[in-house]
Structures are given as structure tokens and as C-alpha cells.
Enzyme design. Sequence first.
Site, mmCIF file in Angstrom:
data_model
loop_
_atom_site.group_PDB
_atom_site.id
_atom_site.type_symbol
_atom_site.label_atom_id
_atom_site.label_comp_id
_atom_site.label_asym_id
_atom_site.label_seq_id
_atom_site.Cartn_x
_atom_site.Cartn_y
_atom_site.Cartn_z
ATOM 1 N N CYS A 1 53.619 67.773 11.380
ATOM 2 C CA CYS A 1 52.624 67.571 12.431
ATOM 3 C C CYS A 1 51.240 68.045 12.010
ATOM 4 C CB CYS A 1 53.051 68.276 13.714
ATOM 5 S SG CYS A 1 53.277 70.048 13.544
ATOM 6 N N ASN A 2 51.143 68.902 11.000
ATOM 7 C CA ASN A 2 49.820 69.403 10.622
ATOM 8 C C ASN A 2 49.473 69.206 9.153
ATOM 9 O OD1 ASN A 2 51.123 71.562 9.255
ATOM 10 N ND2 ASN A 2 51.190 72.722 11.164
ATOM 11 N N SER B 1 50.414 77.424 6.698
ATOM 12 C CA SER B 1 50.766 76.903 8.020
ATOM 13 C C SER B 1 49.792 77.366 9.099
ATOM 14 C CB SER B 1 52.178 77.361 8.401
ATOM 15 O OG SER B 1 53.139 76.861 7.503
ATOM 16 N N GLU C 1 55.565 80.604 9.452
ATOM 17 C CA GLU C 1 56.557 79.903 10.289
ATOM 18 C C GLU C 1 57.689 79.346 9.426
ATOM 19 O OE1 GLU C 1 56.918 76.400 10.485
ATOM 20 O OE2 GLU C 1 55.187 75.608 9.430
ATOM 21 N N ASP C 2 58.868 79.312 10.033
ATOM 22 C CA ASP C 2 60.078 78.964 9.293
ATOM 23 C C ASP C 2 60.277 77.464 9.098
ATOM 24 O OD1 ASP C 2 60.795 81.627 9.051
ATOM 25 O OD2 ASP C 2 61.971 81.628 10.897
ATOM 26 N N GLN C 3 59.741 76.644 10.001
ATOM 27 C CA GLN C 3 60.083 75.220 10.004
ATOM 28 C C GLN C 3 59.640 74.502 8.732
ATOM 29 O OE1 GLN C 3 59.087 76.853 12.970
ATOM 30 N NE2 GLN C 3 61.324 76.882 13.050
ATOM 31 N N GLN D 1 61.420 71.572 6.473
ATOM 32 C CA GLN D 1 60.744 70.286 6.297
ATOM 33 C C GLN D 1 60.592 69.948 4.817
ATOM 34 O OE1 GLN D 1 57.387 71.481 8.631
ATOM 35 N NE2 GLN D 1 58.101 70.439 10.481
ATOM 36 N N GLY E 1 64.509 66.847 18.292
ATOM 37 C CA GLY E 1 64.625 67.295 16.910
ATOM 38 C C GLY E 1 64.541 68.809 16.829
ATOM 39 N N GLU E 2 64.285 69.303 15.626
ATOM 40 C CA GLU E 2 64.216 70.755 15.439
ATOM 41 C C GLU E 2 63.114 71.372 16.289
ATOM 42 O OE1 GLU E 2 63.865 74.049 11.832
ATOM 43 O OE2 GLU E 2 63.179 71.996 11.493
#
EC number: 1.2.1.70
Length: 448
Positions: free
Chosen positions: A53-54, A105, A110-112, A116, A186-187
Site C-alpha cells: 500500500c505504500n 516503513s 512493522e511486521d507486515q 509481503q 486479507g492480512e
Amino acid sequence: MRGDTGAIVGVCISHERASVDQLETAAADSERHAVESLLANPAVEEAIALQTCNRTEGYVVVSDHEDGLEALELFTRAVPDDVVVEMGHEESLRHLLRVAAGLESIVLGEDQILGQLRTAYETARGVGGIGPMLEDGVTKAIHVGERARTETKINEGVVSIASAAVRLLKQESSLTDGTALVVGAGEMGQLAAEALSEEVDRLLVANRTVPHAEHIAESVDIDASALALDGIEAAVSEASAVISATGSGDQVFDIGTFSDSGDVSIVDIAQPRDVPAGADRLPSVTVYDLDALESVTAETRNKRQRAAEAVERIVDEEFDRLLTQYKRKRADRVISTMYESAEQVKAAEINSALSAADFDDEQAEVVEAMADAIVSQILAAPTKSLRDAAEEDDWSTIHTALQLFDPDFGGPDQATPPEFTKGMSVEDIPDGMRDEIPNAMLDRLSDD
């Protein structure tokens, strides 16, 4: 030799420079489609795409830097130059390590992003995009991401964009009436639901595939219901807060979705966006995007700064190890090629000598041992030169060696130097190697 002299070229379009609109413009339809498009370029040996998303990032392995940038116009051609970061080999590697560690990030640590990156790696590998160069680079980045989160406190506190979105809604007093809507299963939707379940009494989860929404609804400890996307308008009328995080290529909401809603605050963290641009002009609707999360994540960033310094040291340490690993592998490949070429010449000459005279077994062994010793002595200095060249990043010397000692060079059926030596003069050969190459080979290059 495909992949032996290539290097990584990368581009990054991220929240650091680009607006949400520009991020959306840069993104390909999917990571899979992006990698397949990159591999269709004959100059590209390996490829991977990372789209979140970023950020939108692409990496290719090519023999020429400009060829790499041209291939990566897949991402950059429709956005302004000043939002694009172009990276060479080492810059790309260090950046990948920093991304995996969470240092790049919006929510520091952050863990996501680690998940990804794993998904991007598996996607690229599934379509043939991962070769030896990216295999080492991406797996090292994943290792760095794991170390960062197990050895430091980089991911304590607000640990995802979804939880930052919930904190923003809480700060803006948008969670007061007790009902919230999550769009997407989703996640990120799962994380948003978990964070919202600690702040509201009732949760609605909408998704194109209803069983996925049901799974999330069943996983939280509050009153929660699942619904299909065609039930969003009714759900919005019940909720005061919405977090939208689908991966849909189409906008999930339209202006009419909000016709019967009361005051509602929406955090749109989808890419591409789920909410139409004009929605925030409606008097009852407030829309927040990724840029709005900066105020929430700044506090977390300050708290994690000391941990970030420790992670930077991990990145530096692993980056140095990775470069050493690359240098050793590349030098070893060239040295192996050199020895293969010499072995071909040696075998041909021994066979010729043994067939021309009547040697007994003992004499033949002496001839073969002498040939082995000659090859070893001749190649000792070039071997050292190649290893020194790798340590000093002298890739032009290594590339020349690859050309000079091509496995076909000197084969028994080759009366003249191979095609790749046309236009090459003896002076093109590095000094440390030229002194150790048999005169016959040098004469053939000079004559050509």
C-alpha cells in the site's frame, strides 16, 4: 554466460516521495504480471516486484545498468522523475535489507512488510524470476528482517498500518458509537479487525469471498458479522468507522454508498484505493489515507529510534557479509570457467601426444602429471588475480577473464580464436593474467 556478469538494478516509488495517487499510478496490475513483463525483456536475467500500500519497487538482474532502468520503466514511466529512486547493485541490496527490517516503513519496524517480501519472492520464483543473484539478495533480506524482530524491540507498540489506522480513528473520536466496518479479509483486514475489536462493541466484516470474512468475524472476541460486498451500503449506514484494505483492482465504494450514512470516518489503506476521490467532499464523510497516518506513526518512530539504531547495525553487518558472499561466488565461477578451459586444452594436447608416440602406462602417467603441474602453475597467478579483483570490485577484469577463458576456447575443433575475441587485443588482458597465459594463445589473439 547468463547471470555470471549481471548486476542488480532497482527502482523504488514509496511514501517517502510519492503521493497516494502516484503510488497507485506506478503499481502494476499484480506482482506476478510485473515480473512476467520484466522477464519478457531479453536483457533481463532475473526479476522481482514488491507492491504494497505504500511502495512499488522493482529489481532486475542485467548486464548493463541502462538496460535495467529501461526495463523498469514499467513502474516509472507514468510518474514524475523526482518521486523515483534509482538504485545500482549495492544500493539495491542495502535497500532491500532495510525494507525487510522495517526501516523504510511508514510504521517503523512493522511486521507486515516481511510477509509481503516473502510473498513477492515466492511469486517471482513461481514465474522464473529468481536466479542466483536475487536468491542470495532476497533471502538475505528476509534473514535480516527476522533478526531485526527477534534481536531488537523494533516492532513493539503499534506494529502495523492497520493498528495505526485504528489509533487514528480513536484520536479522532470516530469509535464512540461502538460499531465499525472492515472491508477486506486479507492480512491487513485481519489485523484491522483485531485492533478494532479492542475498541468497539460490534464489528462488520465485508469481503468479496464471504467465507474469508466469516473466518475473521469468528476470530475476534466481540459481536461480529460477515457480509458480501454488495451489502456495504447498509453496513456503512450502521458504522461510524470504516477501515478499507482490499486488494481489489476496482473501487469498492462509490459516492452512492454514503447516501444514507450518518457521520462516518474512513481510513483507506488499500492499493489501489477503495474510496472514490470525491467522497470526502460529502458533509457526513471524512476520509483518511496513508499520508494521514504520519502523525500517528511519528510517536511510534520516536519510541523505536534506539531499536532502529541496533537494526541499522544488523543491516550493516549482514550487508558486508552479502557482498563478500557475492564476490566469492562470482570469482569462483570465473575461476571454475578458467580451469575448465585449461582442462579442455590439456586433455586435447595429452591425447595428441600419447597417440603420436608409444608410451607405456608409467610414462603416460608422467606426461599427465607434468601437464597437471603446468596447468596449476600457469593458473596460479590468474587465480590470485581474480580473487583480488573480486575483493576490489574490479568487475572489468573478471568480465575479461570470462571472455578469455570461455569453455569453448581452445577446444580441439577450434583452429582460430572464438567469436567473442574479435576486436580484443592482447592489451585488453589484465597484466596479472597476460604474463601467465601461454604464448600460443596470445599469438592467436594478436594474429586475429
